[in-house]
Design an enzyme around this catalytic site. Structure first.
Site, mmCIF file in Angstrom:
data_model
loop_
_atom_site.group_PDB
_atom_site.id
_atom_site.type_symbol
_atom_site.label_atom_id
_atom_site.label_comp_id
_atom_site.label_asym_id
_atom_site.label_seq_id
_atom_site.Cartn_x
_atom_site.Cartn_y
_atom_site.Cartn_z
ATOM 1 N N GLY A 143 9.378 -19.679 2.347
ATOM 2 C CA GLY A 143 9.998 -18.766 1.391
ATOM 3 C C GLY A 143 9.915 -19.268 -0.033
ATOM 4 C CG LEU A 151 7.482 -15.840 -0.351
ATOM 5 C CD1 LEU A 151 7.137 -14.491 0.265
ATOM 6 C CD2 LEU A 151 6.779 -16.966 0.394
ATOM 7 C CG HIS A 173 3.999 -18.774 -0.864
ATOM 8 N ND1 HIS A 173 4.954 -19.144 -1.775
ATOM 9 C CD2 HIS A 173 4.007 -19.735 0.094
ATOM 10 C CE1 HIS A 173 5.529 -20.266 -1.389
ATOM 11 N NE2 HIS A 173 4.970 -20.661 -0.263
ATOM 12 C CG LEU A 190 1.444 -21.341 -9.063
ATOM 13 C CD1 LEU A 190 1.238 -19.849 -8.776
ATOM 14 C CD2 LEU A 190 2.341 -21.516 -10.288
ATOM 15 C CB SER A 191 5.200 -26.241 -5.823
ATOM 16 O OG SER A 191 6.241 -26.740 -5.022
#
Ligand code: PAF
Length: 282
Positions: A31, A33, A37, A186-187
């Site tokens: 999740g 997101l 993702h 992105l994380s």
């Protein structure tokens, strides 16, 4: 899009789709997101009749209770994004649903040496927890293909080993890292950064890019040290490890010529937030 919260409903859905000859793509997530993702989801939607995205913060892969407690949870936003992306099912189970006997490890997976280095060394048991949840999701969703981001480069290697040792028939699809305009990978954990930390975090990727250039005229060790020194020179960044490894075995190389594919994998603490990234050297 249907939101499914129970294992029995998910199994019913998967049986119906499989009996109708439909292909299933699975995107396992925890999740929170982001566009990274969504790039996996987009690819899965293109390549499969049905796409299941699991949203589950898996307790058995966290070796630090504070890390588990602070992991960002944004279920409503996640479901909205997934519906818009054309996903068939968001599988959003409670911990008790996935672990009716309690969130603990029940068996030891054979994950090879790839699970012992880097993340495996600094987060003991982490990959056993990942293997446990991913194998369970494979069992429930019976996907033709499963999608994982290359930011977690080591995780993909370990999951490939798990699939082999467990004899699971699924194609593991590795998808490229998505970055912010300033280069930060992105994380979900980026949401935990303060504005000041967010401002210095892109120095990780910058140092890796500089490292690739530097490596053309310097040894593996010199390149390693340059990257680590450069990152650690920024107040608030602290490198936990930087390893320059063979992309297949994940074992360290000492000479550039040792392997046709060499990757640098790094973990850096930005304050208390643990950020990981990697870059291809050869
Ligand atoms: O990469 C992640 O987000 C997790 O490790 C995964 C694969 C969803 C398993 O919990």
């Amino acid at each position: 899009m249907i939101i499914i919260r129970t294992v029995s409903e998910l199994e019913g859905y998967v049986s119906r789709e499989r009996n109708n000859g439909r292909s299933i793509g699975l995107v396992p997530t925890m999740g929170a997101l982001h566009a990274g993702h969504l790039s996996l989801v987009e690819k899965a939607v293109k390549e499969n009749d049905d796409v299941i995205v699991s949203v589950f913060v898996n307790p058995t892969q966290f070796n630090n209770p504070d890390d588990l407690a602070s992991y960002p949870r944004t279920e409503e936003d996640d479901c909205r994004l997934l519906a818009k992306a054309g996903v068939s099912v968001a599988f959003v189970p409670a911990v008790e649903e996935m672990y009716p006997a309690g969130a603990k490890r029940e068996k030891e997976f054979e994950l090879g040496t790839a699970a012992e280095v880097m993340e495996g060394k600094f987060r003991p048991g982490h990959f056993q927890g990942v293997a446990q949840i991913v194998s369970r999701l494979f069992e429930l969703c019976r996907p033709n293909r499963a999608y994982f981001g290359e930011k977690d480069f080591q995780q993909i290697a370990v999951i490939r080993n798990m699939v082999k040792s467990e004899g699971i028939d699924v194609d593991i699809i590795a998808c490229p890292i998505k970055r912010a305009d300033d280069g930060l990978a992105l994380s979900s954990r980026n949401a935990l950064l303060t504005p000041e930390q967010r401002a210095i975090a892109p120095e990780i990727h910058k140092a890796l890019v500089d490292g690739v250039e530097y490596s053309k005229t310097h040894s593996v060790k010199e390149t390693h040290d340059m990257v680590v020194d450069s990152i650690n020179s920024h107040e608030g960044l602290d490198t936990e490890y930087f390893e320059i490894v063979d992309a297949r075995t994940l074992l360290p190389v000492e000479e550039w010529s040792e392997s046709p594919e060499v990757v640098g994998c790094i973990t850096v603490f930005c304050g208390k937030v643990r950020l990981i990234d990697n870059i291809k050297f050869r």
